[in-house]
Design a protein around this motif. Sequence first.
Motif, mmCIF file in Angstrom:
data_model
loop_
_atom_site.group_PDB
_atom_site.id
_atom_site.type_symbol
_atom_site.label_atom_id
_atom_site.label_comp_id
_atom_site.label_asym_id
_atom_site.label_seq_id
_atom_site.Cartn_x
_atom_site.Cartn_y
_atom_site.Cartn_z
ATOM 1 N N ALA A 239 0.829 -1.208 0.000
ATOM 2 C CA ALA A 239 0.000 0.000 0.000
ATOM 3 C C ALA A 239 0.864 1.259 0.000
ATOM 4 C CB ALA A 239 -0.937 -0.007 1.209
ATOM 5 N N ILE A 240 1.936 1.268 0.781
ATOM 6 C CA ILE A 240 2.832 2.434 0.816
ATOM 7 C C ILE A 240 3.500 2.623 -0.534
ATOM 8 C CG2 ILE A 240 4.934 3.371 1.850
ATOM 9 C CD1 ILE A 240 4.154 1.851 4.437
ATOM 10 N N TRP A 241 3.988 1.516 -1.119
ATOM 11 C CA TRP A 241 4.655 1.608 -2.422
ATOM 12 C C TRP A 241 3.696 2.154 -3.471
ATOM 13 C CZ3 TRP A 241 4.377 0.512 -7.458
ATOM 14 C CH2 TRP A 241 5.550 0.572 -8.208
ATOM 15 N N GLN A 242 2.479 1.631 -3.499
ATOM 16 C CA GLN A 242 1.500 2.071 -4.492
ATOM 17 C C GLN A 242 1.170 3.556 -4.334
ATOM 18 O OE1 GLN A 242 0.296 0.454 -7.077
ATOM 19 N NE2 GLN A 242 1.148 -1.562 -6.631
ATOM 20 N N LYS A 243 0.968 3.992 -3.121
ATOM 21 C CA LYS A 243 0.638 5.398 -2.884
ATOM 22 C C LYS A 243 1.777 6.303 -3.348
ATOM 23 C CE LYS A 243 -0.905 8.585 0.736
ATOM 24 N NZ LYS A 243 -1.257 8.741 2.174
ATOM 25 N N PRO A 259 -7.291 7.479 -7.485
ATOM 26 C CA PRO A 259 -5.947 6.878 -7.463
ATOM 27 C C PRO A 259 -5.811 5.691 -6.525
ATOM 28 C CG PRO A 259 -5.946 9.085 -6.483
ATOM 29 C CD PRO A 259 -7.251 8.914 -7.160
ATOM 30 N N GLU A 260 -6.567 5.690 -5.439
ATOM 31 C CA GLU A 260 -6.437 4.596 -4.475
ATOM 32 C C GLU A 260 -6.916 3.255 -5.040
ATOM 33 O OE1 GLU A 260 -10.502 6.410 -3.928
ATOM 34 O OE2 GLU A 260 -8.462 7.122 -4.275
ATOM 35 N N THR A 261 -7.606 3.273 -6.192
ATOM 36 C CA THR A 261 -8.093 2.034 -6.813
ATOM 37 C C THR A 261 -7.231 1.595 -7.996
ATOM 38 O OG1 THR A 261 -9.572 3.115 -8.417
ATOM 39 C CG2 THR A 261 -10.431 2.734 -6.187
ATOM 40 N N VAL A 262 -6.167 2.335 -8.277
ATOM 41 C CA VAL A 262 -5.272 1.998 -9.390
ATOM 42 C C VAL A 262 -4.040 1.294 -8.824
ATOM 43 C CG1 VAL A 262 -3.829 2.940 -11.231
ATOM 44 C CG2 VAL A 262 -6.088 3.935 -10.784
ATOM 45 N N PHE A 263 -3.685 0.151 -9.396
ATOM 46 C CA PHE A 263 -2.553 -0.617 -8.894
ATOM 47 C C PHE A 263 -1.505 -0.766 -9.990
ATOM 48 C CE2 PHE A 263 -6.049 -1.520 -6.142
ATOM 49 C CZ PHE A 263 -5.465 -1.515 -4.885
ATOM 50 N N ASP A 273 -0.675 13.361 -19.710
ATOM 51 C CA ASP A 273 -2.054 13.511 -20.194
ATOM 52 C C ASP A 273 -2.766 12.181 -20.414
ATOM 53 O OD1 ASP A 273 -2.036 16.372 -20.235
ATOM 54 O OD2 ASP A 273 -0.828 16.282 -22.054
ATOM 55 N N VAL A 274 -2.288 11.151 -19.778
ATOM 56 C CA VAL A 274 -3.021 9.884 -19.757
ATOM 57 C C VAL A 274 -4.080 9.965 -18.665
ATOM 58 C CG1 VAL A 274 -2.860 7.412 -19.198
ATOM 59 C CG2 VAL A 274 -1.156 8.477 -20.692
ATOM 60 N N LEU A 275 -5.262 9.473 -18.964
ATOM 61 C CA LEU A 275 -6.348 9.418 -17.980
ATOM 62 C C LEU A 275 -6.569 7.960 -17.590
ATOM 63 C CD1 LEU A 275 -8.764 10.529 -16.358
ATOM 64 C CD2 LEU A 275 -10.137 10.270 -18.450
ATOM 65 N N ILE A 276 -6.548 7.701 -16.288
ATOM 66 C CA ILE A 276 -6.812 6.357 -15.781
ATOM 67 C C ILE A 276 -8.050 6.413 -14.897
ATOM 68 C CG2 ILE A 276 -5.889 4.405 -14.496
ATOM 69 C CD1 ILE A 276 -3.106 5.455 -15.123
ATOM 70 N N GLU A 277 -9.061 5.687 -15.296
ATOM 71 C CA GLU A 277 -10.303 5.644 -14.535
ATOM 72 C C GLU A 277 -10.172 4.662 -13.370
ATOM 73 O OE1 GLU A 277 -13.440 6.968 -18.023
ATOM 74 O OE2 GLU A 277 -13.473 4.898 -17.306
ATOM 75 N N PRO A 278 -11.184 4.555 -12.509
ATOM 76 C CA PRO A 278 -11.074 3.703 -11.322
ATOM 77 C C PRO A 278 -10.922 2.215 -11.636
ATOM 78 C CG PRO A 278 -12.830 5.319 -11.047
ATOM 79 C CD PRO A 278 -12.399 5.387 -12.474
ATOM 80 N N ASN A 279 -10.300 1.519 -10.670
ATOM 81 C CA ASN A 279 -10.206 0.057 -10.663
ATOM 82 C C ASN A 279 -9.477 -0.494 -11.892
ATOM 83 O OD1 ASN A 279 -11.859 -0.514 -8.177
ATOM 84 N ND2 ASN A 279 -13.382 0.590 -9.386
ATOM 85 N N VAL A 280 -8.266 0.001 -12.071
ATOM 86 C CA VAL A 280 -7.401 -0.467 -13.151
ATOM 87 C C VAL A 280 -6.169 -1.118 -12.537
ATOM 88 C CG1 VAL A 280 -5.941 0.230 -15.088
ATOM 89 C CG2 VAL A 280 -8.216 1.249 -14.800
ATOM 90 N N VAL A 281 -5.754 -2.269 -13.081
ATOM 91 C CA VAL A 281 -4.591 -2.996 -12.578
ATOM 92 C C VAL A 281 -3.551 -3.112 -13.684
ATOM 93 C CG1 VAL A 281 -3.752 -5.188 -11.665
ATOM 94 C CG2 VAL A 281 -5.974 -4.310 -10.936
ATOM 95 N N PHE A 282 -2.317 -2.696 -13.361
ATOM 96 C CA PHE A 282 -1.198 -2.822 -14.284
ATOM 97 C C PHE A 282 -0.266 -3.916 -13.776
ATOM 98 C CE2 PHE A 282 -2.553 1.611 -14.704
ATOM 99 C CZ PHE A 282 -2.640 1.743 -16.085
#
Length: 451
Positions: A239-243, A259-263, A273-282
């Motif tokens: 969680a710390i790394w992701q934040k 942002p808290e739902t993007v991993f 200028d990239v847009l990332i919507e909620p609940n996306v996993v990379f």
Amino acid sequence: MKRTCLAIVLAAGESTRMKSSMSKVLHPVAGRPMIAHVVESLVNASISSAALVLGRDADAVATAAARDDIELSAFLQKERLGTGHAVLAAREAIARGYDDILVVFGDTPLITAAPLLAARQGLADGNDVVVIGFQTADPTGYGRLLVENGALLAIREQKDATEDEQKITYCNGGLMAINGAKALELLGKIGNANAKGEYYLTDIVEIVRAEGGRAIAVEAPETELTGCNNRAELAAIEAIWQKRRRHELMVSGVSMIAPETVFLAFDTQIGQDVLIEPNVVFGPGVTIESGAIIHAFSHLEGAHVGAGATVGPYARLRPGANLGPDSKVGNFCEVKKAEIGAGAKVNHLTYIGDAFIGEKTNIGAGTITCNYDGVNKHITRIGANAFIGSNSSLVAPVSVGDGALVASGSVITQDVPADAVAFGRARQEIKSGWAKILRERYLAEKAAKKK
């Protein structure tokens, strides 16, 4: 830095509290083993040599730590007799002669180069031992750093600390830099006259002072020194790394709605200028070029998304997916090992695997490339400006030429020339009145079963 340095990475623990079938330091943070994060920080701190002190899963840990820009040597610690004993497992490497010896832990994946460089600078300034410490609101359980007039007098464990010393909030982080010219001598003087009969690296502070040397402490953020002992702590570190990484990306020009739902993975690269919507996993190996949009509930791994392209919602990009500029992979689509040309559209409910899709081609809903025959994978090639009708199956190996049209519902088993129209389906027939006859028959059969 011009000074030579050997980092000693302590990674020989049994990992008992992880309750795992593999070594603790092999557990991933952001998609790679935590020890690999530590080694990357060493490289960023201009360290070109490291000694790995290993125990359980030694070969696997050494493999996980390996990289081209740092020389690694491995040493097996057969007995567990304290941190001082662990460091001396790398005696052979220390004896090669370095200006700086830096002791770090394999289970602190949040450490960055900054405190390591600060510790090395402390040695360059003439100190013999530099301890990396941290300030905390709750020092319970940590060794306290006793500092006076800039000098580190001792590291006092809580059980041995006086009432006043227990109020100290400057604590030992465990990481330490030692004057390379004196390292073996100082380490050799660490004794084990304690309740556990172990050799504690922290004793080196008082040893060096007794010999007329100087010890100091440098401060690092508390989070960077966070160690991992169990699965709950592993989740907290993740969680710390992701934040931290989300913040870096947003500051660099990436928009995240939630942002808290993007991993993210350790190597995720995202342009401005990239847009990332909620609940996306990379997953690992993803690059997103500028101006792309990643819609909600999408999962990407080993994929490249070109400038201005659109992904999702509910899309899955698997390894080898390469989306050209302004292309689109829409909802409930899966792309694997496929080139999607500039401006091409794979809009919905579609599987594209082992394929090449030309520029501005449209792939209709429900289309699949049938790439697997049960033994081997085969390639589908679709040219530019082609149109593949909905619910089509392209049985690879097969090619569809530029500008060709495949009728909806077709099963294509032969190559389609450029600008041709392909029909791969049965001709429709109308049987007037048959629906009523069949319905009555089915109702009668159902009634008969109830008797």
